[in-house]
Motif scaffolding. Structure first.
Motif, PDB file in Angstrom:
ATOM      1  N   THR A  53       0.832  -1.210   0.000  1.00 33.77           N
ATOM      2  CA  THR A  53       0.000   0.000   0.000  1.00 33.77           C
ATOM      3  C   THR A  53       0.862   1.254   0.000  1.00 33.77           C
ATOM      4  O   THR A  53       0.659   2.176  -0.797  1.00 33.77           O
ATOM      5  CB  THR A  53      -0.928   0.009   1.220  1.00 33.77           C
ATOM      6  OG1 THR A  53      -1.807  -1.116   1.147  1.00 33.77           O
ATOM      7  CG2 THR A  53      -1.776   1.284   1.249  1.00 33.77           C
TER       8      THR A  53
ATOM      9  N   ALA B  21       1.815   3.963  -3.073  1.00 37.16           N
ATOM     10  CA  ALA B  21       1.569   5.393  -2.870  1.00 37.16           C
ATOM     11  C   ALA B  21       2.836   6.202  -3.089  1.00 37.16           C
ATOM     12  O   ALA B  21       2.794   7.310  -3.628  1.00 37.16           O
ATOM     13  CB  ALA B  21       1.005   5.636  -1.469  1.00 37.16           C
TER      14      ALA B  21
ATOM     15  N   GLY C 223       3.113  10.006  -2.946  1.00 36.41           N
ATOM     16  CA  GLY C 223       2.529  10.001  -1.607  1.00 36.41           C
ATOM     17  C   GLY C 223       3.275   9.045  -0.713  1.00 36.41           C
ATOM     18  O   GLY C 223       4.466   8.834  -0.850  1.00 36.41           O
ATOM     19  N   GLY C 224       2.551   8.460   0.228  1.00 34.08           N
ATOM     20  CA  GLY C 224       3.123   7.416   1.055  1.00 34.08           C
ATOM     21  C   GLY C 224       3.678   7.848   2.382  1.00 34.08           C
ATOM     22  O   GLY C 224       3.875   7.022   3.267  1.00 34.08           O
TER      23      GLY C 224
ATOM     24  N   TRP D 109       0.124  12.246   3.509  1.00 32.76           N
ATOM     25  CA  TRP D 109      -0.606  11.065   3.043  1.00 32.76           C
ATOM     26  C   TRP D 109      -0.906  10.135   4.212  1.00 32.76           C
ATOM     27  O   TRP D 109      -2.023   9.641   4.360  1.00 32.76           O
ATOM     28  CB  TRP D 109       0.217  10.331   1.990  1.00 32.76           C
ATOM     29  CG  TRP D 109      -0.436   9.086   1.467  1.00 32.76           C
ATOM     30  CD1 TRP D 109      -1.294   8.982   0.407  1.00 32.76           C
ATOM     31  CD2 TRP D 109      -0.299   7.751   2.003  1.00 32.76           C
ATOM     32  NE1 TRP D 109      -1.688   7.670   0.244  1.00 32.76           N
ATOM     33  CE2 TRP D 109      -1.093   6.900   1.202  1.00 32.76           C
ATOM     34  CE3 TRP D 109       0.426   7.213   3.053  1.00 32.76           C
ATOM     35  CZ2 TRP D 109      -1.186   5.525   1.445  1.00 32.76           C
ATOM     36  CZ3 TRP D 109       0.326   5.847   3.308  1.00 32.76           C
ATOM     37  CH2 TRP D 109      -0.465   5.022   2.502  1.00 32.76           C
TER      38      TRP D 109
END
Length: 258
Positions: A139, A143, A148-149, A153
């Motif tokens: 996930t 991202a 993101g990530g 985020w």
């Protein structure tokens, strides 16, 4: 009495330090009875959010580009509490995982969803990118590929999860039990199928993936992943030589909150 001392990009002495300082401005609160220091013993006593730990200076400096690496190399100011421990104003519950990772690369196992999110938050703060990527799994890695990530985020993810939990919370909340049956059959391309009831809540069409199972163990594993537990645990599972007959069935249940 509380003052504040902030680092600036001028504290960084390398491109990596500069990038870290640009990404995050570190605000170090100075409490009465504490003092800033850039001198460190080889054995370091830490106070992380009220939790006392001890480690070596070499461990804290293991990742020189991380927040801890900068703090304990004198490039960022560090607080000392009234007892002389180096103080970090963070939640200390997950910090032992941070230390174990820095000591010998040990990765945490057996984390609950909440523990994983908390550790993600701490790994992000300390700038431990490799640890963050690992515990975040596919996930987070996906991202990160789209920019993101981390940071906002992650905070957004935690906010959305907390908001969903709050929506589910009510003094009138109650649960009911949903039952399902694993049995041998030939309605699908698999041998062990799910039936009764036909429409299980929050599950794709009778757990279609479990319907493709060729043996009861695989079917049970897939049902367990969807939150179903056997009514009799451990369940009585037919021997591999006799599982393909109509005499066997395994009842499962799942408590659904409303």
């Amino acid at each position: 009495m509380l003052a504040s001392s902030s680092s600036s990009p001028a504290l960084a002495t390398s491109p990596q330090d500069s990038a870290l300082a640009t990404r995050r401005e570190v605000s170090v609160p100075v409490y009465e009875g504490s003092s800033l220091t850039t001198e460190f013993p080889q054995l370091v006593h830490l106070n992380v959010g009220g939790r006392k730990l001890m480690t070596t200076l070499a461990t804290l400096q293991m990742d020189s580009d991380s927040m801890l690496g900068l703090m304990f190399s004198g490039k960022l100011p560090v607080l000392r509490d009234a007892d002389g421990c180096f103080f970090i104003d963070r939640d200390g519950r997950q910090f032992h995982h941070i230390l174990n990772y820095l000591r010998d690369g040990t990765l945490p196992i057996g984390l609950s969803r909440v523990d994983r999110l908390e550790l993600l938050r701490e790994a992000d703060f300390y700038g431990l990118k490799a640890l963050y990527s690992f515990i975040g799994g596919p996930t987070v890695q996906a991202a990160m590929m789209t920019g993101g990530g981390t940071g906002l985020w992650l905070r957004g993810l935690c906010h959305d999860l907390a908001k969903a939990e709050a929506a589910d919370f009510s003094v009138n909340s109650r649960s009911h039990r949903v039952y399902a049956r694993l049995r041998y059959g030939q309605e699908y391309s698999g041998d062990w199928i799910v039936s009764s009831p036909r429409n299980l809540p929050h599950v794709q069409y009778e757990l279609y993936d479990a319907c493709l199972a060729r043996d009861p163990i695989t079917a049970l594993n897939k049902m367990g992943a969807a939150g179903f537990r056997p009514c009799v645990e451990p369940p009585t599972v037919p021997a591999s030589t006799s599982c393909q007959n109509d005499d066997w069935e395994i009842m499962l249940y799942k408590d659904v909150w409303q």
